[in-house]
Write a protein that holds these residues in place. Structure first.
Motif, PDB file in Angstrom:
ATOM      1  N   ALA A 602     106.257  25.281   2.945  1.00  0.00           N
ATOM      2  CA  ALA A 602     105.846  26.582   2.737  1.00  0.00           C
ATOM      3  C   ALA A 602     105.559  26.213   0.367  1.00  0.00           C
ATOM      4  N   ALA A 603     106.309  26.166  -0.105  1.00  0.00           N
ATOM      5  CA  ALA A 603     105.996  26.624  -1.580  1.00  0.00           C
ATOM      6  C   ALA A 603     105.471  25.257  -1.758  1.00  0.00           C
ATOM      7  N   LEU A 604     105.350  23.595  -1.136  1.00  0.00           N
ATOM      8  CA  LEU A 604     104.363  22.664  -1.443  1.00  0.00           C
ATOM      9  C   LEU A 604     102.883  23.357  -1.399  1.00  0.00           C
ATOM     10  N   SER A 605     102.747  24.015  -0.503  1.00  0.00           N
ATOM     11  CA  SER A 605     101.372  24.213   0.395  1.00  0.00           C
ATOM     12  C   SER A 605     101.136  25.217  -0.907  1.00  0.00           C
ATOM     13  N   LEU A 606     101.858  26.073  -0.904  1.00  0.00           N
ATOM     14  CA  LEU A 606     101.228  27.038  -1.607  1.00  0.00           C
ATOM     15  C   LEU A 606     101.166  26.902  -3.267  1.00  0.00           C
ATOM     16  N   GLU A 607     101.736  25.976  -4.038  1.00  0.00           N
ATOM     17  CA  GLU A 607     101.323  25.234  -4.971  1.00  0.00           C
ATOM     18  C   GLU A 607     100.231  23.979  -5.078  1.00  0.00           C
ATOM     19  N   ARG A 608      99.276  23.239  -3.902  1.00  0.00           N
ATOM     20  CA  ARG A 608      98.554  23.155  -3.720  1.00  0.00           C
ATOM     21  C   ARG A 608      97.768  23.605  -3.653  1.00  0.00           C
ATOM     22  N   LEU A 609      98.019  25.059  -2.633  1.00  0.00           N
ATOM     23  CA  LEU A 609      96.611  26.207  -3.158  1.00  0.00           C
ATOM     24  C   LEU A 609      96.538  26.215  -3.962  1.00  0.00           C
ATOM     25  N   GLY A 610      96.945  27.022  -5.164  1.00  0.00           N
ATOM     26  CA  GLY A 610      97.729  27.059  -5.589  1.00  0.00           C
ATOM     27  C   GLY A 610      95.719  26.311  -7.214  1.00  0.00           C
ATOM     28  N   TRP A 611      96.560  24.504  -7.274  1.00  0.00           N
ATOM     29  CA  TRP A 611      95.226  24.042  -7.522  1.00  0.00           C
ATOM     30  C   TRP A 611      94.188  23.850  -7.093  1.00  0.00           C
ATOM     31  N   LEU A 612      94.033  24.258  -5.612  1.00  0.00           N
ATOM     32  CA  LEU A 612      92.630  24.609  -5.636  1.00  0.00           C
ATOM     33  C   LEU A 612      92.588  25.592  -5.709  1.00  0.00           C
ATOM     34  N   ASP A 613      92.172  26.719  -5.434  1.00  0.00           N
ATOM     35  CA  ASP A 613      91.837  28.271  -6.686  1.00  0.00           C
ATOM     36  C   ASP A 613      91.477  27.886  -8.177  1.00  0.00           C
ATOM     37  N   TYR A 614      92.285  27.370  -8.595  1.00  0.00           N
ATOM     38  CA  TYR A 614      92.212  26.433 -10.311  1.00  0.00           C
ATOM     39  C   TYR A 614      91.032  26.014  -9.825  1.00  0.00           C
ATOM     40  N   ARG A 615      90.920  24.966  -9.253  1.00  0.00           N
ATOM     41  CA  ARG A 615      89.003  24.367  -9.419  1.00  0.00           C
ATOM     42  C   ARG A 615      88.516  24.562  -9.299  1.00  0.00           C
ATOM     43  N   ALA A 616      88.391  25.607  -8.131  1.00  0.00           N
ATOM     44  CA  ALA A 616      86.567  25.819  -7.119  1.00  0.00           C
ATOM     45  C   ALA A 616      87.377  27.365  -8.392  1.00  0.00           C
ATOM     46  N   GLY A 617      87.538  27.507  -9.394  1.00  0.00           N
ATOM     47  CA  GLY A 617      87.405  29.633 -10.720  1.00  0.00           C
ATOM     48  C   GLY A 617      87.965  30.310 -10.029  1.00  0.00           C
ATOM     49  N   ASN A 618      88.676  30.502  -9.122  1.00  0.00           N
ATOM     50  CA  ASN A 618      89.688  31.001  -8.505  1.00  0.00           C
ATOM     51  C   ASN A 618      90.495  32.201  -9.594  1.00  0.00           C
ATOM     52  N   LEU A 619      90.586  31.836 -10.820  1.00  0.00           N
ATOM     53  CA  LEU A 619      91.855  31.960 -11.543  1.00  0.00           C
ATOM     54  C   LEU A 619      93.068  33.108 -10.991  1.00  0.00           C
ATOM     55  N   LEU A 620      92.630  35.008 -10.891  1.00  0.00           N
ATOM     56  CA  LEU A 620      93.964  35.044 -10.310  1.00  0.00           C
ATOM     57  C   LEU A 620      94.816  35.135  -8.667  1.00  0.00           C
ATOM     58  N   VAL A 621      94.041  34.231  -8.516  1.00  0.00           N
ATOM     59  CA  VAL A 621      93.737  34.055  -7.111  1.00  0.00           C
ATOM     60  C   VAL A 621      95.197  32.603  -7.024  1.00  0.00           C
ATOM     61  N   ALA A 622      94.631  31.777  -7.995  1.00  0.00           N
ATOM     62  CA  ALA A 622      95.524  31.190  -8.489  1.00  0.00           C
ATOM     63  C   ALA A 622      96.718  31.190  -9.453  1.00  0.00           C
ATOM     64  N   GLN A 623      96.196  32.067  -9.733  1.00  0.00           N
ATOM     65  CA  GLN A 623      97.786  32.940 -10.832  1.00  0.00           C
ATOM     66  C   GLN A 623      99.016  33.076 -10.303  1.00  0.00           C
ATOM     67  N   ALA A 624      98.292  34.041  -8.508  1.00  0.00           N
ATOM     68  CA  ALA A 624      99.768  34.977  -8.051  1.00  0.00           C
ATOM     69  C   ALA A 624      99.998  33.402  -7.107  1.00  0.00           C
ATOM     70  N   ARG A 625      99.418  32.988  -6.508  1.00  0.00           N
ATOM     71  CA  ARG A 625      99.740  31.836  -5.855  1.00  0.00           C
ATOM     72  C   ARG A 625     100.518  30.677  -6.416  1.00  0.00           C
ATOM     73  N   LEU A 626     100.365  29.922  -7.077  1.00  0.00           N
ATOM     74  CA  LEU A 626     101.206  29.457  -8.552  1.00  0.00           C
ATOM     75  C   LEU A 626     102.055  30.580  -8.683  1.00  0.00           C
ATOM     76  N   ALA A 627     102.216  31.533  -9.133  1.00  0.00           N
ATOM     77  CA  ALA A 627     103.728  32.256  -9.703  1.00  0.00           C
ATOM     78  C   ALA A 627     104.596  32.103  -8.615  1.00  0.00           C
ATOM     79  N   GLU A 628     104.242  32.495  -7.435  1.00  0.00           N
ATOM     80  CA  GLU A 628     105.101  33.002  -5.770  1.00  0.00           C
ATOM     81  C   GLU A 628     105.609  31.230  -5.426  1.00  0.00           C
ATOM     82  N   ALA A 629     105.157  30.058  -6.035  1.00  0.00           N
ATOM     83  CA  ALA A 629     105.285  29.155  -5.378  1.00  0.00           C
ATOM     84  C   ALA A 629     106.643  28.720  -6.830  1.00  0.00           C
ATOM     85  N   LEU A 630     106.440  29.134  -7.699  1.00  0.00           N
ATOM     86  CA  LEU A 630     107.090  28.751  -8.324  1.00  0.00           C
ATOM     87  C   LEU A 630     108.733  29.542  -8.676  1.00  0.00           C
ATOM     88  N   ALA A 631     108.319  31.108  -7.824  1.00  0.00           N
ATOM     89  CA  ALA A 631     109.282  31.974  -7.577  1.00  0.00           C
ATOM     90  C   ALA A 631     110.005  31.504  -6.414  1.00  0.00           C
TER      91      ALA A 631
END
Length: 775
Positions: A602-631
Motif C-alpha cells: 500500500a505504501a509503495l503504491s501510494l508513493e508511485r501514485l504520488g509521482w504520477l500526480d506530480y508528472r501530471a501537474g497535480n501538485l497538491l494531490v501529489a504532495q498529499a499522497r507522497l506525504a502519506e506514503a512517507l508517514a
C-alpha cells in the motif's frame, strides 16, 4: 579436463600451469617470481598483475600467441572487475568468455577474419562466420575477438544468443550484454544512441535461428560507422553489407598416411592428440596408432567437436578399438531426417556414441542439464539433477567434463558455470523428453529459481544490492525459461510468485519492457481476469475457484500476489510513460493491499501514485499522497528505506515546483546524507535532479548542467536512465540553458557525467544563493 576455478585470471593461469605439467614452485622458479605471487594470482588474492609479470609467466609456460592473448584478456577482465565505475556498461557488461581449451590450427582463418574487421567503413565491418555445428565457429570468433581488443578502444563484447529463439528479443539481449538498461522508448533506439559514437566490436554467437533480425544488424552497421560486428551462424544473413567467411572442418586427407610424423602434420590429428593427452597424459602418437587416429579423424569429417568427444574416450578405447566402435553409430544410427546435412549427421552420431558410453548416473545428469538455459552453477546443477539414482552429481559432472560433453566457464562473478555446446544441449533435451522425467526435472528447475528470486527481492532495496543484482542478471535466461514453463503448465501461483519476486530485479537490471510483459500476461491471460478493474473481479473469480477447486478454469489468485504484481506492473508502466495504465494498476494495487492489510505494498503504491500526480501537474494531490506514503513507511517496524527516500524526493520536487526552494533543499539534503542510501540509488539520482532544478531556479545554469549530467550518469546505475535532462540540448524547466551556449552546455553536461559520485554530492550540497521560503 579442468575443474572449478576461483576466478577468470586465476583459473586460466592454473589450467595453463597444469597443462604444462608444472607445480606452483616450478612455475615460480622458471618465471623468476615468488611462489606466493603465483599462488596469489591463482587463488584470486591478486587480480591486477603487471604486464611484465604476465610476460614472464607466458614465457615460462611456453604459451602460444593465442594463449597469450587469452591470458591478457583474462587479466584485463580482472582489472575491470576490480575497478567498478558508476556506469553499468563498464562494470557488468558481457566480456569475452574464456574457452576451456586452446585453439588448434586456424592461423590463416584467424588472420583473414581479423583483416576484414580492420577495414574502414562499408563492407568488412559486418563479418559472418558460417559452417555446420561443431566446426569451431565460436572458438574462432573468440580467438579473433581476444586478439582484437587493443584495436577497439571502447571494448569487445560477447552476446550469447544460444538461449534466444525469438528474433524480437535480439535487441534486448544485445542491450543486456552491453549493460544498457531498458527504461522507456525503443530498445533499438537506445542501442543506436549507445553504439553510434563508440568504436567497439560485438560478437554475436548463434544467429542461425534469428535470421529475421538481420535487418536490425544492417541498420546498426549503417548508422554506426565505428561499430564492428562478428557473427556466428550456420547460414549467411544475406545482407548487402555482410562479408561471409565459411569455416571449414580441420584439414583432412584422401588416404591416411601411415607414419606418426605424416599424421601429425594435420590439424585434425593435432587436435585429437591434444585433447587425448588432456585426459590421458601418457597417450602418444606413434606409428602403431597413427593410421587409426587418422582414420578416426577422417570418419568424423574433421569436425572439431566430434574429434574432441572421441579423443576424450582414449582412456577406455585405444584408437583402433574406437574406430571399430565408431562404425556402428555412424552407419546404423536412426537419424530423424535423411535431409540432415552430412556434417550434422556425423556430429549427432558422435554425440550419440559418446552418450551410450556413459554410465546411467552420468546419462541422467547429462539429460537433466537440458532443463537449463545458458548454463548453470554447480549449486543449481545439484539441486535440479539430484535423485535416488544419482549418488553424486559432482562425480557425474566430473565424468561428463572428462568426456567433453560439458565444460566449466568462469562466470563474471567468479563463480564457474557449466556450459554445453548448443548441438549437445539439443541432443540432451531430446534424451530428457524421451526419458519421461522432463516434467519433474523442469519443475525442480522452476522451484530452484523461485528459491533464488524470492530471497533476492528484499535484498535489492538494502544498502548493498549489487551481489543479488549480478546473480539475477546471470540467471536472467533461466528465470525467463522457468516463467515460460510455469505459464505453459498453468501454475499461476508459482508463476505469480516468481514474477513478483523478480519484478524489482527486472527494474534494477533495466529489463522494464520484459518485466511488464510477463506481469501483464500473468494478470490478464493466465488468471482469466481483465487487466483493468481487477480489484472488482478478484473476489468473484476467487470464490468460483474455491467452489470448483482444481476443476476451475481460473486459478485462484491471492490478493497479496495480485497487489504485488499490480504494483510492479504499474511502476513499470510508469517508467515507460504509460501513465493511464499505470494509474489503473496502482489504484487497484492500493485498494487490494489496504483491504488485505498489506501495508508495504500500500505504501509503495501510494508513493508511485504520488509521482504520477506530480508528472501530471497535480501538485497538491501529489504532495498529499507522497506525504502519506512517507508517514506509512515511518510507522512500520522495518521500513523500505529506498521507497521512503523516493517519497521524500517526490516531496522535494513538489516543493521546488511550488517555489519553496528551502523545503525542497531540505528534502534532497536528507536523502544524500542518509547513510542507508548508496550513491547509485535511484533516490540519490532523483535528489541530484532536484538540486539541479533548484540551481536552474537560482540562475546557476552551469552548476545545474553539471548536476544534471551527474544525475544522468548515476541513473545508468539505478535504472532510472531517462531524466528530464537526458539530453544536453533539452530546454529545462526555468530556462536551464540561459547564459550558456550549446557548446558550453554540452561541455558542462559531459563534465557532470564524469564526476565521481562523492564530488557530485559535494557540489549538490553547496548552498544555492537566496534560498528562502516563499512569502
Amino acid at each position: 579436463m579442468y575443474g572449478v576455478q576461483p576466478g577468470v585470471l586465476g583459473g586460466l593461469l592454473r589450467r595453463f600451469r597444469l597443462a604444462a605439467g608444472f607445480s606452483q614452485e616450478q612455475l615460480a622458479e622458471r618465471a623468476g617470481l615468488s611462489v606466493d605471487a603465483v599462488a596469489a594470482l591463482e587463488r584470486g588474492r591478486r587480480t591486477t598483475p603487471r604486464p611484465s609479470t604476465l610476460a614472464l609467466l607466458a614465457k615460462a609456460l611456453g604459451l602460444t600467441p593465442t594463449e597469450r592473448d587469452f591470458l591478457q584478456s583474462a587479466a584485463a577482465q580482472s582489472r575491470a572487475a576490480g575497478t567498478r565505475g558508476a556506469s553499468r556498461s563498464s562494470s557488468e557488461a558481457a566480456q569475452l568468455p574464456v574457452p576451456a581449451t586452446s585453439l588448434v590450427g586456424r592461423e590463416q582463418e584467424t588472420a583473414a577474419v581479423s583483416n576484414l574487421l580492420k577495414q574502414d567503413g562499408g563492407l568488412g565491418r559486418l563479418v559472418t562466420l558460417t559452417g555446420p555445428s561443431g566446426v569451431g565457429k565460436t572458438r574462432l570468433a573468440l580467438t579473433v575477438a581476444a586478439a582484437a581488443q587493443t584495436s577497439f578502444p571502447d571494448g569487445v563484447f560477447f552476446v550469447d544468443l544460444a538461449p534466444v529463439r525469438d528474433h524480437r528479443l535480439v535487441a534486448a539481449t544485445m542491450a543486456r550484454a552491453l549493460g544498457i538498461r531498458e527504461s522507456n522508448g525503443s530498445t533499438r533506439d537506445l542501442l543506436l544512441m549507445h553504439l553510434r559514437p563508440r568504436e567497439l566490436l560485438l560478437v554475436l554467437d548463434g544467429f542461425e535461428y534469428l535470421l529475421d533480425a538481420g535487418a536490425l544488424l544492417a541498420r546498426f552497421a549503417a548508422a554506426c560507422p565505428l561499430l564492428a560486428l562478428l557473427i556466428t551462424s550456420r547460414a549467411p544473413l544475406g545482407l548487402p553489407v555482410e562479408q561471409s567467411v565459411r569455416v571449414m572442418p580441420l584439414t583432412a586427407w584422401p588416404d591416411a598416411p601411415s607414419t606418426a610424423s605424416g599424421v601429425a602434420e594435420y590439424e585434425a590429428a593435432q587436435l585429437f592428440l591434444e585433447r587425448a593427452q588432456a585426459v590421458a597424459p601418457r597417450f602418444a602418437l606413434g606409428d602403431a596408432n597413427a593410421e587409426a587416429v587418422a582414420e578416426v579423424c577422417r570418419r568424423l569429417d574433421g569436425l572439431p567437436l566430434a574429434i574432441e568427444l572421441a579423443a576424450a574416450r582414449v582412456t577406455l578405447l585405444p584408437p583402433a578399438a574406437m574406430l571399430e566402435r565408431l562404425q556402428k553409430p555412424l552407419s546404423l544410427l536412426d537419424l530423424a531426417a535423411r535431409e540432415v546435412p552430412d556434417f550434422d549427421q556425423t556430429l549427432r552420431a558422435t554425440i550419440d556414441w559418446s552418450y551410450r558410453l556413459l554410465g546411467e548416473p552420468e546419462r541422467a545428469v547429462f539429460r537433466r542439464l537440458a532443463a537449463f538455459a545458458a548454463g548453470c552453477t554447480l549449486e543449481a546443477a545439484e539441486a535440479v539433477c539430484r535423485s535416488e539414482d544419482v549418488a553424486s552429481v559432482v562425480e557425474a559432472l566430473i565424468r561428463l567434463t572428462d568426456a567433453n560433453l560439458v565444460w566449466w566457464q568462469p562466470g563474471p562473478d567468479g563463480v564457474p558455470r557449466l556450459r554445453m555446446h548448443d548441438t549437445v544441449a539439443a541432443y540432451a533435451e531430446e534424451q530428457l523428453a524421451a526419458s519421461g522425467e522432463a516434467d519433474a526435472v523442469q519443475r525442480r528447475h522452476a522451484v530452484y529459481f523461485l528459491s533464488i528470486a524470492e530471497p533476492a527481492e528484499p535484498e535489492l532495496v538494502r544498502r548493498h544490492p549489487s551481489l543479488w543484482l549480478r546473480r539475477l542478471g546471470l540467471e536472467y535466461d533461466n528465470l525467463r525459461l522457468a516463467l515460460i514453463r510455469l505459464l505453459d503448465w498453468g501454475e499461476v501461483e508459482l508463476a505469480q510468485r516468481l514474477a513478483a519476486a523478480a519484478g524489482r530485479g527486472w527494474q534494477s537490471l533495466g529489463q522494464v519492457v520484459a518485466g511488464r510483459d510477463w506481469l501483464d500476461r500473468l494478470l490478464a491471460r493466465e488468471s482469466g481476469l481483465a487487466r483493468r478493474g481487477i480489484r472488482r473481479q478478484l473476489p468473484t473469480a476467487n470464490a468460483a475457484a474455491a467452489a470448483t477447486h482444481a476443476h476451475s478454469a481460473r486459478p485462484r489468485l491471492l490478493p497479496t500476489d495480485a497487489a504485488v504484481s499490480l504494483r510492479q506492473l504499474g511502476f513499470m508502466a510508469l517508467l515507460t510513460f504509460d501513465d493511464a495504465f499505470s494509474r489503473s494498476c496502482l489504484e487497484d494495487a492500493l485498494a487490494i493491499a489496504d483491504d488485505a492489510g498489506f501495508s508495504r505494498v500500500a505504501a509503495l503504491s501510494l508513493e508511485r501514485l504520488g509521482w504520477l500526480d506530480y508528472r501530471a501537474g497535480n501538485l497538491l494531490v501529489a504532495q498529499a499522497r507522497l506525504a502519506e506514503a512517507l508517514a506509512r513507511w515511518n510507522d512500520l517496524d522495518e521500513p523500505d528505506a529506498s521507497s521512503a527516500a523516493s517519497a521524500r524526493a517526490g516531496l522535494g520536487h513538489v516543493a521546488a515546483k511550488q517555489g519553496d526552494l528551502a523545503d525542497a533543499s531540505a528534502h534532497f539534503t536528507h536523502i544524500v546524507c542518509d547513510p542507508r542510501q548508496t550513491p547509485g540509488s535511484a533516490s540519490v539520482q532523483l535528489a541530484l535532479e532536484g538540486f539541479a532544478h533548484i540551481a536552474v531556479l537560482s540562475g546557476e545554469s552551469r552548476r545545474a548542467t553539471l548536476l544534471a549530467g551527474a544525475a544522468s550518469a548515476l541513473g545508468e546505475v539505478s535504472g532510472a536512465t531517462r531524466t528530464r535532462w537526458a539530453d544536453p540540448n533539452t530546454d529545462w524547466p526555468g530556462g536551464g540553458r540561459a547564459g550558456l551556449t550549446q557548446q558550453e552546455a554540452e561541455e558542462a553536461w559531459h563534465a557532470g557525467r564524469a564526476l565521481a559520485p562523492a564530488d557530485a554530492l559535494a557540489l549538490a550540497l553547496v548552498p544555492a544563493p537566496d534560498i528562502a521560503k516563499p512569502a
